[in-house]
Scaffold this active site. Structure first.
Site, PDB file in Angstrom:
ATOM      1  N   ASP A  62      89.457  56.083 100.404  1.00  0.00           N
ATOM      2  CA  ASP A  62      90.738  56.782 100.525  1.00  0.00           C
ATOM      3  C   ASP A  62      90.817  57.355 101.943  1.00  0.00           C
ATOM      4  O   ASP A  62      90.035  58.230 102.310  1.00  0.00           O
ATOM      5  CB  ASP A  62      90.823  57.886  99.456  1.00  0.00           C
ATOM      6  CG  ASP A  62      92.172  58.594  99.431  1.00  0.00           C
ATOM      7  OD1 ASP A  62      92.823  58.697 100.490  1.00  0.00           O
ATOM      8  OD2 ASP A  62      92.573  59.069  98.344  1.00  0.00           O
TER       9      ASP A  62
ATOM     10  N   ARG B  15     110.274  43.581  91.645  1.00  0.00           N
ATOM     11  CA  ARG B  15     109.041  44.185  91.121  1.00  0.00           C
ATOM     12  C   ARG B  15     107.822  43.497  91.741  1.00  0.00           C
ATOM     13  O   ARG B  15     106.765  44.089  91.891  1.00  0.00           O
ATOM     14  CB  ARG B  15     108.968  44.095  89.592  1.00  0.00           C
ATOM     15  CG  ARG B  15     107.805  44.931  89.034  1.00  0.00           C
ATOM     16  CD  ARG B  15     107.693  44.893  87.514  1.00  0.00           C
ATOM     17  NE  ARG B  15     107.247  43.600  87.041  1.00  0.00           N
ATOM     18  CZ  ARG B  15     107.897  42.813  86.198  1.00  0.00           C
ATOM     19  NH1 ARG B  15     109.055  43.191  85.700  1.00  0.00           N
ATOM     20  NH2 ARG B  15     107.414  41.640  85.842  1.00  0.00           N
TER      21      ARG B  15
ATOM     22  N   LYS C  28     101.773  61.318 102.347  1.00  0.00           N
ATOM     23  CA  LYS C  28     101.292  62.366 103.237  1.00  0.00           C
ATOM     24  C   LYS C  28     101.607  61.991 104.695  1.00  0.00           C
ATOM     25  O   LYS C  28     102.759  61.970 105.074  1.00  0.00           O
ATOM     26  CB  LYS C  28      99.804  62.603 102.994  1.00  0.00           C
ATOM     27  CG  LYS C  28      99.419  62.685 101.503  1.00  0.00           C
ATOM     28  CD  LYS C  28      99.989  63.893 100.793  1.00  0.00           C
ATOM     29  CE  LYS C  28      99.875  63.824  99.279  1.00  0.00           C
ATOM     30  NZ  LYS C  28      98.538  63.565  98.764  1.00  0.00           N
TER      31      LYS C  28
ATOM     32  N   TYR D 171      90.039  63.351  95.400  1.00  0.00           N
ATOM     33  CA  TYR D 171      91.356  63.861  95.022  1.00  0.00           C
ATOM     34  C   TYR D 171      91.410  64.091  93.501  1.00  0.00           C
ATOM     35  O   TYR D 171      90.868  63.286  92.735  1.00  0.00           O
ATOM     36  CB  TYR D 171      92.421  62.847  95.458  1.00  0.00           C
ATOM     37  CG  TYR D 171      93.823  63.266  95.134  1.00  0.00           C
ATOM     38  CD1 TYR D 171      94.438  64.292  95.844  1.00  0.00           C
ATOM     39  CD2 TYR D 171      94.526  62.644  94.118  1.00  0.00           C
ATOM     40  CE1 TYR D 171      95.727  64.685  95.529  1.00  0.00           C
ATOM     41  CE2 TYR D 171      95.825  63.030  93.805  1.00  0.00           C
ATOM     42  CZ  TYR D 171      96.416  64.061  94.509  1.00  0.00           C
ATOM     43  OH  TYR D 171      97.691  64.441  94.194  1.00  0.00           O
TER      44      TYR D 171
HETATM   45  C1  LIG Z   1      98.059  63.088  97.568  1.00  0.00           C
HETATM   46  C2  LIG Z   1      96.807  62.298  97.540  1.00  0.00           C
HETATM   47  C3  LIG Z   1      96.647  61.228  96.645  1.00  0.00           C
HETATM   48  C4  LIG Z   1      97.706  60.869  95.621  1.00  0.00           C
HETATM   49  O1  LIG Z   1      98.862  60.425  96.239  1.00  0.00           O
HETATM   50  P1  LIG Z   1     100.345  60.533  95.560  1.00  0.00           P
HETATM   51  O2  LIG Z   1     101.196  59.834  96.546  1.00  0.00           O
HETATM   52  O3  LIG Z   1     100.625  61.993  95.406  1.00  0.00           O
HETATM   53  O4  LIG Z   1     100.256  59.857  94.237  1.00  0.00           O
HETATM   54  C5  LIG Z   1      95.471  60.518  96.706  1.00  0.00           C
HETATM   55  N1  LIG Z   1      94.496  60.818  97.579  1.00  0.00           N
HETATM   56  C6  LIG Z   1      94.608  61.849  98.446  1.00  0.00           C
HETATM   57  C7  LIG Z   1      93.496  62.146  99.391  1.00  0.00           C
HETATM   58  C8  LIG Z   1      95.765  62.622  98.461  1.00  0.00           C
HETATM   59  O5  LIG Z   1      95.864  63.644  99.306  1.00  0.00           O
END
Ligand SMILES: *Cc1c(COP(=O)(O)O)cnc(C)c1O
Length: 393
Positions: free
Chosen positions: A184, A59, A209, A112
């Protein structure tokens, strides 16, 4: 070996993996173990207290996960990095760890969906206020920062109309206000943009992604200033939002082809965006590489490529959208993005489904907008597929 002088494509292959692993393994082993054994109590104590390198319990840290963290650290040019089970785990642990009652966050309307919910629903319950500004309105963002804030949360390009924020300008304004800057970088990837080099203190990724890249693993990554990473890591040890070794392995494997994939997706998305612009039935195309895109000049300055995401507005209504998306052969109609396979979805039924039509309109999201995440297929085939689908409407 110092990889810092190497280009991103080289770093993504070698970072964290320059020396062979146990038994000479050339590929990172997947340490599917909860715990790590010690015969010597003194050594165990030293590792537990951080006086000596090693692992105690998965963890907290795990050798496979550590390789992934080193990879993103080197790719983003960061002092330190840590990882999470999902992108939202990365974002929520970061915000909860770094903010305290009475603090104020400045951010944008187009962040997001999950991030927006955190800022508007969950942080206020704990006495943290969020001020969300019109995404492309840099003056409004600067004014909001001057009103006092502890954290500025940026995301660029944004979903789904690919608005662009000037990271350098906003990071400078945030630092004048004494705030830390979190960015982000999911849509851009470290191939196209490095927010830390533009002044951000922390970069967060949904590695679910582009970094993983194959829609088969969920993962969140955070990198940047060492002191901040340490604080968030200590918090994550307790919230338990840790990444599993199997997921780390898949993400590492995906990241080795990151530059190949992203270069291809950059090129195809721009080609498709330009082609779509000349088609009847298409009212408007959004892609930061297009000269008429609102954020094009900033994108040119701060990005090396414009990314593999685009969106376009169809002339018609939701029936048109149903017919068009239904006619595509080379795209899954699904949420998510950044995979080797093309993914398509109208924001009105995916990312922004919980909003009213009016709320979407306020964000500049037309009802008939199609979000198109370009995969690594051959661009001519994708264009032919779009062409036959447009003929059906
Ligand atoms: C998908 C996404 C997230 C969240 O990510 P998860 O892996 O689905 O929790 C955050 N920011 C952006 C820009 C995203 O496209």
């Amino acid at each position: 070996m110092n990889l810092d002088k190497n280009k991103a494509g080289t770093r993504s292959v070698w970072a964290g993996e320059t020396t062979p692993f146990a038994d000479g393994s050339a590929v990172v082993p997947v340490y599917n173990t909860v715990t790590f054994a010690y015969d010597d109590l003194a050594e165990w104590t030293d590792v537990a207290l951080g006086r000596r390198d090693g692992h105690i319990y998965s963890r907290n840290t795990n050798p496979t996960v550590a390789v992934l963290e080193e990879k993103i650290r080197i790719l983003e040019g960061a002092e330190a990095a840590t990882s999470f089970a999902t992108g939202m785990a990365a974002i929520s642990n970061t915000l909860f760890a770094l903010l305290a009652p009475g603090d104020r966050v400045v951010s944008i309307n187009d962040s997001y969906g999950g991030t927006s919910r955190l800022l508007l629903e969950h942080l206020p319950r704990l006495g943290v206020d969020a001020v969300l500004c019109d995404t492309a309105d840099h003056d409004a963002l600067e004014r909001a920062m001057e009103g006092g804030c502890q954290l500025v949360y940026l995301e660029t390009p944004t979903n789904p109309t690919l608005k662009i924020l000037d990271i350098e300008r906003l990071a400078a304004a945030a630092h004048r206000a004494g705030a830390i800057v979190v960015c982000d970088n999911t849509f851009a990837t470290p191939i196209n943009q490095n927010p830390l080099a533009l002044g951000a203190d922390l970069v967060v990724h949904s590695a679910t992604k582009y970094l993983g890249g194959h829609s088969d693993v969920m993962c969140g990554l955070l990198c940047g200033r060492k002191d901040l990473i340490e604080t968030v890591f200590r918090f994550r040890e307790i919230t338990g939002a840790s990444l599993h070794a199997d997921a780390a392995y898949r993400t590492i494997r995906g990241m080795k082809t990151l530059e190949l994939r992203v270069d291809r997706q950059n090129e195809s998305a721009l080609g498709i965006a330009r082609w779509l612009g000349g088609q009847s039935g298409v009212a408007r195309v959004f892609h930061p590489g297009l000269e008429d895109h609102e954020g094009h000049a900033i994108a040119r300055r701060q990005m090396r490529g414009f990314g593999g995401m685009l969106s376009f507005e169809l002339q018609g209504d939701m029936d048109t959208v149903q017919r068009f998306t239904g006619a595509l052969h080379l795209a899954h109609r699904a949420a998510s993005l950044g995979s080797v396979g093309t993914l398509v979805g109208p924001p009105s039924v995916t990312s922004h489904v919980e909003m009213t039509r009016q709320q979407r309109a306020a964000l500049g999201i037309p009802e008939t907008l199609i979000r198109y995440s370009v995969g690594i297929e051959n661009m001519e085939d994708l264009i032919a597929d779009l062409e036959q689908a447009l003929k059906t409407i």
